[in-house]
Motif scaffolding. Structure first.
Motif, PDB file in Angstrom:
ATOM      1  N   LEU A 276       0.822  -1.209   0.000  1.00  0.00           N
ATOM      2  CA  LEU A 276       0.000   0.000   0.000  1.00  0.00           C
ATOM      3  C   LEU A 276       0.852   1.252   0.000  1.00  0.00           C
ATOM      4  O   LEU A 276       1.940   1.258   0.565  1.00  0.00           O
ATOM      5  CB  LEU A 276      -0.856   0.069   1.275  1.00  0.00           C
ATOM      6  N   ARG A 277       0.289   2.312  -0.581  1.00  0.00           N
ATOM      7  CA  ARG A 277       0.864   3.657  -0.439  1.00  0.00           C
ATOM      8  C   ARG A 277      -0.284   4.587  -0.071  1.00  0.00           C
ATOM      9  O   ARG A 277      -1.306   4.639  -0.774  1.00  0.00           O
ATOM     10  CB  ARG A 277       1.513   4.129  -1.741  1.00  0.00           C
ATOM     11  N   VAL A 278      -0.116   5.286   1.042  1.00  0.00           N
ATOM     12  CA  VAL A 278      -1.196   6.156   1.544  1.00  0.00           C
ATOM     13  C   VAL A 278      -0.629   7.538   1.830  1.00  0.00           C
ATOM     14  O   VAL A 278       0.421   7.661   2.487  1.00  0.00           O
ATOM     15  CB  VAL A 278      -1.803   5.597   2.857  1.00  0.00           C
ATOM     16  N   SER A 279      -1.318   8.549   1.352  1.00  0.00           N
ATOM     17  CA  SER A 279      -0.884   9.921   1.603  1.00  0.00           C
ATOM     18  C   SER A 279      -1.562  10.453   2.864  1.00  0.00           C
ATOM     19  O   SER A 279      -2.749  10.206   3.078  1.00  0.00           O
ATOM     20  CB  SER A 279      -1.273  10.794   0.409  1.00  0.00           C
ATOM     21  N   ARG A 280      -0.823  11.198   3.665  1.00  0.00           N
ATOM     22  CA  ARG A 280      -1.449  11.865   4.824  1.00  0.00           C
ATOM     23  C   ARG A 280      -2.404  12.957   4.360  1.00  0.00           C
ATOM     24  O   ARG A 280      -3.309  13.335   5.082  1.00  0.00           O
ATOM     25  CB  ARG A 280      -0.376  12.487   5.722  1.00  0.00           C
ATOM     26  N   PHE A 281      -2.181  13.469   3.158  1.00  0.00           N
ATOM     27  CA  PHE A 281      -3.095  14.473   2.603  1.00  0.00           C
ATOM     28  C   PHE A 281      -4.371  13.734   2.193  1.00  0.00           C
ATOM     29  O   PHE A 281      -4.381  12.959   1.228  1.00  0.00           O
ATOM     30  CB  PHE A 281      -2.447  15.168   1.400  1.00  0.00           C
ATOM     31  N   GLY A 282      -5.415  13.913   2.979  1.00  0.00           N
ATOM     32  CA  GLY A 282      -6.679  13.216   2.700  1.00  0.00           C
ATOM     33  C   GLY A 282      -6.750  11.807   3.260  1.00  0.00           C
ATOM     34  O   GLY A 282      -7.736  11.121   3.039  1.00  0.00           O
ATOM     35  N   ALA A 283      -5.696  11.349   3.968  1.00  0.00           N
ATOM     36  CA  ALA A 283      -5.612   9.923   4.366  1.00  0.00           C
ATOM     37  C   ALA A 283      -5.984   9.080   3.147  1.00  0.00           C
ATOM     38  O   ALA A 283      -6.825   8.187   3.198  1.00  0.00           O
ATOM     39  CB  ALA A 283      -6.527   9.624   5.553  1.00  0.00           C
ATOM     40  N   HIS A 284      -5.342   9.425   2.052  1.00  0.00           N
ATOM     41  CA  HIS A 284      -5.773   8.978   0.729  1.00  0.00           C
ATOM     42  C   HIS A 284      -4.984   7.730   0.313  1.00  0.00           C
ATOM     43  O   HIS A 284      -3.754   7.783   0.185  1.00  0.00           O
ATOM     44  CB  HIS A 284      -5.502  10.129  -0.250  1.00  0.00           C
ATOM     45  N   LEU A 285      -5.693   6.617   0.125  1.00  0.00           N
ATOM     46  CA  LEU A 285      -5.040   5.409  -0.394  1.00  0.00           C
ATOM     47  C   LEU A 285      -4.753   5.636  -1.876  1.00  0.00           C
ATOM     48  O   LEU A 285      -5.672   5.783  -2.682  1.00  0.00           O
ATOM     49  CB  LEU A 285      -5.960   4.197  -0.181  1.00  0.00           C
ATOM     50  N   LEU A 286      -3.458   5.703  -2.205  1.00  0.00           N
ATOM     51  CA  LEU A 286      -3.059   6.051  -3.574  1.00  0.00           C
ATOM     52  C   LEU A 286      -2.850   4.813  -4.428  1.00  0.00           C
ATOM     53  O   LEU A 286      -3.045   4.850  -5.654  1.00  0.00           O
ATOM     54  CB  LEU A 286      -1.726   6.826  -3.557  1.00  0.00           C
ATOM     55  N   SER A 287      -2.403   3.750  -3.764  1.00  0.00           N
ATOM     56  CA  SER A 287      -1.993   2.578  -4.535  1.00  0.00           C
ATOM     57  C   SER A 287      -2.167   1.333  -3.682  1.00  0.00           C
ATOM     58  O   SER A 287      -1.861   1.346  -2.481  1.00  0.00           O
ATOM     59  CB  SER A 287      -0.516   2.777  -4.911  1.00  0.00           C
ATOM     60  N   TRP A 288      -2.699   0.285  -4.304  1.00  0.00           N
ATOM     61  CA  TRP A 288      -2.829  -1.011  -3.614  1.00  0.00           C
ATOM     62  C   TRP A 288      -2.474  -2.121  -4.609  1.00  0.00           C
ATOM     63  O   TRP A 288      -3.204  -2.366  -5.553  1.00  0.00           O
ATOM     64  CB  TRP A 288      -4.258  -1.190  -3.095  1.00  0.00           C
ATOM     65  N   HIS A 289      -1.333  -2.717  -4.369  1.00  0.00           N
ATOM     66  CA  HIS A 289      -0.960  -3.898  -5.142  1.00  0.00           C
ATOM     67  C   HIS A 289      -1.356  -5.139  -4.344  1.00  0.00           C
ATOM     68  O   HIS A 289      -1.049  -5.232  -3.147  1.00  0.00           O
ATOM     69  CB  HIS A 289       0.549  -3.950  -5.407  1.00  0.00           C
ATOM     70  N   TYR A 290      -2.053  -6.045  -5.004  1.00  0.00           N
ATOM     71  CA  TYR A 290      -2.366  -7.354  -4.399  1.00  0.00           C
ATOM     72  C   TYR A 290      -1.822  -8.396  -5.365  1.00  0.00           C
ATOM     73  O   TYR A 290      -2.117  -8.348  -6.572  1.00  0.00           O
ATOM     74  CB  TYR A 290      -3.879  -7.508  -4.222  1.00  0.00           C
TER      75      TYR A 290
END
Ligand SMILES: O=P(O)(O)OC[C@H]1O[C@H](O)[C@H](O)[C@@H](O)[C@@H]1O
Length: 260
Positions: free
Chosen positions: A16-30
């Motif tokens: 996962l990659r999550v930005s603190r700006f917006g608590a925004h999940l930017l990317s999810w690799h499964y």
């Protein structure tokens, strides 16, 4: 300093990659495959909503003039509240800026949690004020697809929905997602889509959205050439706002189960 501070989490088959700006999940690799769509033209300056990933809509869904579309949560800087091997929790409370837009005290926690074959997002909202207030919102997930024009969503077939494009109550004839689509589907809380099953809790509708080519061409942060590469399936409070008395909480949750 990069205004979009990104927290990374790797756990089992997930990254996962999550930005603190917006608590925004930017990317999810499964299993090494990207599951979310993030626009190549997304504004990552930390001043505007980010197009793609999972924006959080709170404390309202849609327009509430004169406030910003979908509320201020997605353009606020959240604190990283807790970090574990399989979860991240972000926290947002009122500030002078939020009180100017929405005169209520609150605590919002966004928990992103991983299990072996699933990811869940849960937004827990608490009224920390002395008076009751109401809110709406959504977990506005942008799922990556090969071609939205080919998408099937069996759960919508035969269902009535509020079609925001025509302003009418319509029925979906087939499981095929029409494009463009901007539909509020009441009481739809579980659906299979592509390789996964979505389960929503604390929502009153699922919102299905893709702007289609003509509208995408007018959007500054969407390349028309890739506007067919996503479908938004949103766990939403879009029908009736939730009223919370002082001290009360409400949880809005989307669980994405890869069902392996
Ligand atoms: O452009 P935004 O403010 O991010 O909103 C994007 C979309 O969000 C939701 O899906 C709404 O139902 C749409 O009407 C809206 O266009």
């Amino acid at each position: 300093m990069n205004p979009i501070e990104v927290i990374e989490l790797e756990h089992g088959l997930h990254q996962l990659r999550v930005s603190r700006f917006g608590a925004h999940l930017l990317s999810w690799h499964y299993q090494g495959k990207q599951q979310l769509w993030l626009s190549e033209l997304a504004d990552l300056s930390g001043t505007k909503p980010i197009r793609g990933g999972v924006p959080l809509c709170f404390p309202w869904f849609g327009d509430l003039q004169p406030g910003p579309s979908h509320g201020f949560a997605r353009t606020s800087l959240w604190q990283l509240h807790e970090q574990g091997s399989d979860k991240l929790i972000f926290r947002l409370t009122e500030s002078d800026a939020t009180l100017a837009l929405w005169p209520h005290r609150f605590e919002a926690l966004l928990c992103i949690e991983l299990e072996q074959h699933s990811l869940s997002l849960s937004l827990t909202v608490r009224n920390t004020d002395q008076h009751p207030w109401s809110f709406s919102g959504a977990l506005h997930s942008y799922f990556a697809v090969d071609d939205v024009n080919q998408c099937q969503l069996p759960a919508i077939q035969g269902r009535y929905h509020h079609d925001k494009l025509s302003g009418q109550r319509l029925q979906f004839d087939t499981a095929r997602v029409p494009v463009p689509v901007d539909s509020v589907v009441p009481d739809l809380h579980e659906m299979t889509f592509d390789a996964f099953t979505l389960r929503h809790h604390g929502a009153d509708a699922t919102v299905v959205w893709n702007p289609g080519l003509a509208v995408a061409a007018k959007m500054a942060d969407v390349d028309p050439a890739s506007s067919h590469r996503f479908l938004c399936l949103e766990a939403a409070i879009a029908m009736t706002p939730i009223r919370l008395a002082p001290g009360q909480t409400h949880e809005l949750r989307q669980c994405i189960d890869m069902g392996a």
